[in-house]
Design a protein around this motif. Structure first.
Motif, PDB file in Angstrom:
ATOM      1  N   ALA A   4      12.209   9.363   1.829  1.00  0.00           N
ATOM      2  CA  ALA A   4      13.451   8.976   2.489  1.00  0.00           C
ATOM      3  C   ALA A   4      14.609   9.143   1.511  1.00  0.00           C
ATOM      4  O   ALA A   4      14.550   8.655   0.384  1.00  0.00           O
ATOM      5  CB  ALA A   4      13.362   7.538   2.976  1.00  0.00           C
ATOM      6  N   SER A   7      17.991   4.546   2.950  1.00  0.00           N
ATOM      7  CA  SER A   7      17.331   3.496   3.731  1.00  0.00           C
ATOM      8  C   SER A   7      17.757   3.620   5.188  1.00  0.00           C
ATOM      9  O   SER A   7      18.903   3.952   5.481  1.00  0.00           O
ATOM     10  CB  SER A   7      17.708   2.112   3.204  1.00  0.00           C
ATOM     11  OG  SER A   7      17.204   1.949   1.899  1.00  0.00           O
ATOM     12  N   ILE A  20      12.609   1.561   6.714  1.00  0.00           N
ATOM     13  CA  ILE A  20      12.143   2.512   5.694  1.00  0.00           C
ATOM     14  C   ILE A  20      13.163   2.490   4.566  1.00  0.00           C
ATOM     15  O   ILE A  20      14.335   2.809   4.771  1.00  0.00           O
ATOM     16  CB  ILE A  20      11.997   3.933   6.278  1.00  0.00           C
ATOM     17  CG1 ILE A  20      10.988   3.932   7.424  1.00  0.00           C
ATOM     18  CG2 ILE A  20      11.581   4.911   5.177  1.00  0.00           C
ATOM     19  CD1 ILE A  20      10.867   5.247   8.152  1.00  0.00           C
ATOM     20  N   THR A  24      11.062   5.939  -0.171  1.00  0.00           N
ATOM     21  CA  THR A  24       9.716   5.658   0.344  1.00  0.00           C
ATOM     22  C   THR A  24       9.063   6.968   0.769  1.00  0.00           C
ATOM     23  O   THR A  24       9.686   7.802   1.423  1.00  0.00           O
ATOM     24  CB  THR A  24       9.781   4.702   1.556  1.00  0.00           C
ATOM     25  OG1 THR A  24      10.370   3.475   1.126  1.00  0.00           O
ATOM     26  CG2 THR A  24       8.408   4.444   2.141  1.00  0.00           C
ATOM     27  N   ILE A  26       6.895   9.225   3.056  1.00  0.00           N
ATOM     28  CA  ILE A  26       6.643   9.166   4.497  1.00  0.00           C
ATOM     29  C   ILE A  26       5.679  10.282   4.865  1.00  0.00           C
ATOM     30  O   ILE A  26       5.912  11.450   4.559  1.00  0.00           O
ATOM     31  CB  ILE A  26       7.951   9.336   5.295  1.00  0.00           C
ATOM     32  CG1 ILE A  26       8.967   8.281   4.873  1.00  0.00           C
ATOM     33  CG2 ILE A  26       7.676   9.291   6.786  1.00  0.00           C
ATOM     34  CD1 ILE A  26      10.369   8.575   5.324  1.00  0.00           C
TER      35      ILE A  26
END
Length: 129
Positions: A4, A7, A20, A24, A26
């Protein structure tokens, strides 16, 4: 897998919100998505090729079926793989008849891996029918 870049909050197929955070990792679980009744309907686990007809895909999210990925990093061999699969399937159907002798039983090893517990078929050459 992607990360990501900022956010964000996304809504899942069942209406829940998912936070998310930036950076992060994914990775969509395509096996779970391909069986999601909220996306595919009550018969999500049944073989139904009609679900891919144009009239049945109008309201479906374009990323509900990502066999080859999507966007700028989509599999470069996608078209070749699809054409080869179609040509092979056509040739096999032209050359052979298939008979299922017993009902096949699936064994779900994990949510991402399934195997046949038993699959008994008879393959018969067509020899100039």
């Amino acid at each position: 897998m992607r990360r990501a870049i900022e956010s964000t909050t996304v809504q899942t197929s069942n209406g829940n919100l998912l936070q998310i955070d930036k950076h992060t990792a994914i990775l969509p679980n395509m096996i779970v998505i391909s069986k999601d009744e909220n996306v595919w309907g009550k018969d999500a686990t049944e073989f139904n090729p009609d679900r891919f007809l144009p009239e049945n895909t109008k309201n479906r999210h374009p990323l509900a079926w990502m066999l080859f990925g999507a966007g700028p990093r989509i599999c470069p061999g996608k078209n070749l793989a699809i054409y080869e699969t179609k040509a092979t399937l056509i040739r096999l159907l032209q050359e052979f008849k298939y008979e299922l002798h017993e009902k096949s039983k699936l064994n779900e090893v994990t949510k991402t891996f399934m195997t046949f517990e038993s699959l008994k078929m008879k393959i018969i050459p067509r020899k100039n029918e």
